[in-house]
Design a protein around this motif. Sequence first.
Motif, mmCIF file in Angstrom:
data_model
loop_
_atom_site.group_PDB
_atom_site.id
_atom_site.type_symbol
_atom_site.label_atom_id
_atom_site.label_comp_id
_atom_site.label_asym_id
_atom_site.label_seq_id
_atom_site.Cartn_x
_atom_site.Cartn_y
_atom_site.Cartn_z
ATOM 1 N N LEU A 38 14.346 -1.076 -4.877
ATOM 2 C CA LEU A 38 12.899 -1.233 -4.991
ATOM 3 C C LEU A 38 12.244 -0.783 -3.693
ATOM 4 O O LEU A 38 12.584 -1.252 -2.612
ATOM 5 N N THR A 39 11.314 0.155 -3.789
ATOM 6 C CA THR A 39 10.601 0.679 -2.631
ATOM 7 C C THR A 39 9.121 0.355 -2.767
ATOM 8 O O THR A 39 8.529 0.612 -3.817
ATOM 9 N N VAL A 40 8.555 -0.205 -1.733
ATOM 10 C CA VAL A 40 7.136 -0.567 -1.733
ATOM 11 C C VAL A 40 6.439 0.190 -0.612
ATOM 12 O O VAL A 40 6.905 0.183 0.533
ATOM 13 N N SER A 41 5.346 0.840 -0.934
ATOM 14 C CA SER A 41 4.583 1.570 0.078
ATOM 15 C C SER A 41 3.771 0.597 0.923
ATOM 16 O O SER A 41 2.947 -0.150 0.384
ATOM 17 N N PRO A 42 3.986 0.565 2.240
ATOM 18 C CA PRO A 42 3.192 -0.340 3.088
ATOM 19 C C PRO A 42 1.698 -0.061 2.998
ATOM 20 O O PRO A 42 0.891 -0.993 3.005
ATOM 21 N N ARG A 43 1.326 1.229 2.901
ATOM 22 C CA ARG A 43 -0.095 1.559 2.814
ATOM 23 C C ARG A 43 -0.707 1.020 1.524
ATOM 24 O O ARG A 43 -1.818 0.491 1.505
ATOM 25 N N GLY A 44 0.035 1.173 0.422
ATOM 26 C CA GLY A 44 -0.470 0.667 -0.855
ATOM 27 C C GLY A 44 -0.614 -0.839 -0.847
ATOM 28 O O GLY A 44 -1.590 -1.390 -1.372
ATOM 29 N N LEU A 45 0.357 -1.525 -0.239
ATOM 30 C CA LEU A 45 0.301 -2.979 -0.135
ATOM 31 C C LEU A 45 -0.871 -3.413 0.725
ATOM 32 O O LEU A 45 -1.599 -4.363 0.392
ATOM 33 N N LYS A 46 -1.092 -2.701 1.823
ATOM 34 C CA LYS A 46 -2.206 -3.023 2.723
ATOM 35 C C LYS A 46 -3.550 -2.826 2.002
ATOM 36 O O LYS A 46 -4.458 -3.656 2.128
ATOM 37 N N ARG A 47 -3.692 -1.748 1.243
ATOM 38 C CA ARG A 47 -4.942 -1.507 0.512
ATOM 39 C C ARG A 47 -5.173 -2.599 -0.531
ATOM 40 O O ARG A 47 -6.310 -3.040 -0.743
ATOM 41 N N ALA A 48 -4.101 -3.022 -1.192
ATOM 42 C CA ALA A 48 -4.238 -4.065 -2.213
ATOM 43 C C ALA A 48 -4.686 -5.383 -1.600
ATOM 44 O O ALA A 48 -5.535 -6.090 -2.160
ATOM 45 N N ASP A 52 -6.353 -5.687 1.276
ATOM 46 C CA ASP A 52 -7.712 -5.510 1.786
ATOM 47 C C ASP A 52 -8.749 -5.620 0.667
ATOM 48 O O ASP A 52 -9.907 -5.998 0.909
ATOM 49 N N ALA A 53 -8.348 -5.298 -0.563
ATOM 50 C CA ALA A 53 -9.267 -5.402 -1.693
ATOM 51 C C ALA A 53 -9.526 -6.857 -2.072
ATOM 52 O O ALA A 53 -10.528 -7.167 -2.713
ATOM 53 N N LEU A 54 -8.643 -7.760 -1.632
ATOM 54 C CA LEU A 54 -8.769 -9.175 -1.981
ATOM 55 C C LEU A 54 -9.352 -10.018 -0.859
ATOM 56 O O LEU A 54 -9.972 -11.045 -1.103
ATOM 57 N N THR A 55 -9.135 -9.603 0.388
ATOM 58 C CA THR A 55 -9.592 -10.393 1.531
ATOM 59 C C THR A 55 -9.901 -9.485 2.708
ATOM 60 O O THR A 55 -9.279 -8.425 2.865
ATOM 61 N N SER A 56 -10.850 -9.899 3.522
ATOM 62 C CA SER A 56 -11.194 -9.136 4.727
ATOM 63 C C SER A 56 -10.408 -9.621 5.945
ATOM 64 O O SER A 56 -10.582 -9.103 7.045
ATOM 65 N N GLN A 57 -9.535 -10.604 5.743
ATOM 66 C CA GLN A 57 -8.816 -11.223 6.854
ATOM 67 C C GLN A 57 -7.930 -10.232 7.606
ATOM 68 O O GLN A 57 -7.739 -10.350 8.817
ATOM 69 N N PHE A 58 -7.389 -9.231 6.884
ATOM 70 C CA PHE A 58 -6.447 -8.306 7.521
ATOM 71 C C PHE A 58 -6.971 -6.878 7.545
ATOM 72 O O PHE A 58 -6.202 -5.932 7.698
ATOM 73 N N GLU A 59 -8.293 -6.706 7.391
ATOM 74 C CA GLU A 59 -8.867 -5.367 7.393
ATOM 75 C C GLU A 59 -8.695 -4.688 8.747
ATOM 76 O O GLU A 59 -8.624 -5.345 9.788
ATOM 77 N N GLY A 60 -8.661 -3.343 8.711
ATOM 78 C CA GLY A 60 -8.539 -2.582 9.940
ATOM 79 C C GLY A 60 -7.103 -2.514 10.421
ATOM 80 O O GLY A 60 -6.160 -2.846 9.702
ATOM 81 N N PHE A 61 -6.954 -2.069 11.657
ATOM 82 C CA PHE A 61 -5.614 -1.860 12.200
ATOM 83 C C PHE A 61 -5.397 -2.613 13.516
ATOM 84 O O PHE A 61 -4.547 -2.257 14.314
ATOM 85 N N GLU A 62 -6.210 -3.657 13.722
ATOM 86 C CA GLU A 62 -6.007 -4.487 14.896
ATOM 87 C C GLU A 62 -4.846 -5.445 14.651
ATOM 88 O O GLU A 62 -4.377 -5.625 13.526
#
Length: 279
Positions: free
Chosen positions: A1-11, A13-23
């Motif tokens: 099973l391979t999961v794209s980190p970018r896809g997971l991050k976008r998903a 970010d669509a639910l919460t602003s807590q982890f938005e951006g790259f800080e």
Amino acid sequence: LTVSPRGLKRAIDALTSQFEGFEQRDAHEFVTDLIDRLHDEISTNKANQNNVILPTDDFFRMGVRQCLRCDNCGHESIKEEMYRHISVDVERLESNSTEADARWSIRKGIHKFFQPEQRQLNCEHCGTGRTATQTLQIMSKPKALLVQVKRFVYVQARSPRPSESTVDSETTKLVTNRSTQMVVQKIKDPIMLDKTVNLSNYTKDADDGDYDIQSVIHHLGSTASSGHYTADALRKKDDGNVWVSFDDGITSTTTVDNVFQSERKQRTAYVALYRLRDE
């Protein structure tokens, strides 16, 4: 099973602003928030199905019985709690201990977590008790044990600037009063990564509870708001298991000694994932 980190991050970010951006964000908070949101989504989809154990509960739900016993009258207050993870302390052991005992470890941290603890509590039963002893007992084990190492703690520190100055009438010296504030401090003491931990001493039936380590998240840096995360994970292959290191987009195989014996990694270990051994 391979999961794209970018896809997971976008998903996320669509639910919460807590982890938005790259800080810099806290990896442990991200993992636990991800599990909680997965649980909520699966619960909604399976709301009409009876007696269904959700994957998030099957793997990440630890049922714990908490008992508070009044030290004065012995009255007990019991409640059931659910843990998605446990957090363990990092301690510096005495230098005169034997070499084997001188190193703090995940196993010792878990043992301390489940030890009886005295708490300040006004007993409603006798009216005079002011302390109670808390005990914890595992009622149901998860298939995956998530252990956070408490690297970041709040400590009291003096403000760098004086809040006010007064003159001592007896010594005629200027007395500087500095205010205190709570700051987050990182504990960099090493913690040994046990390849296997056992929970049988803390369970209701004292049954087998061997867990084997699967991965470790490391935090490199001096503060909670800065630094860099890396990870080591066990990858299963047909010809045997191999440890793989992840550093942003760079992956490389590594040795068992580097994962478990490196003092640098023992000083940066932050989150460890263990898997319940198949019987």
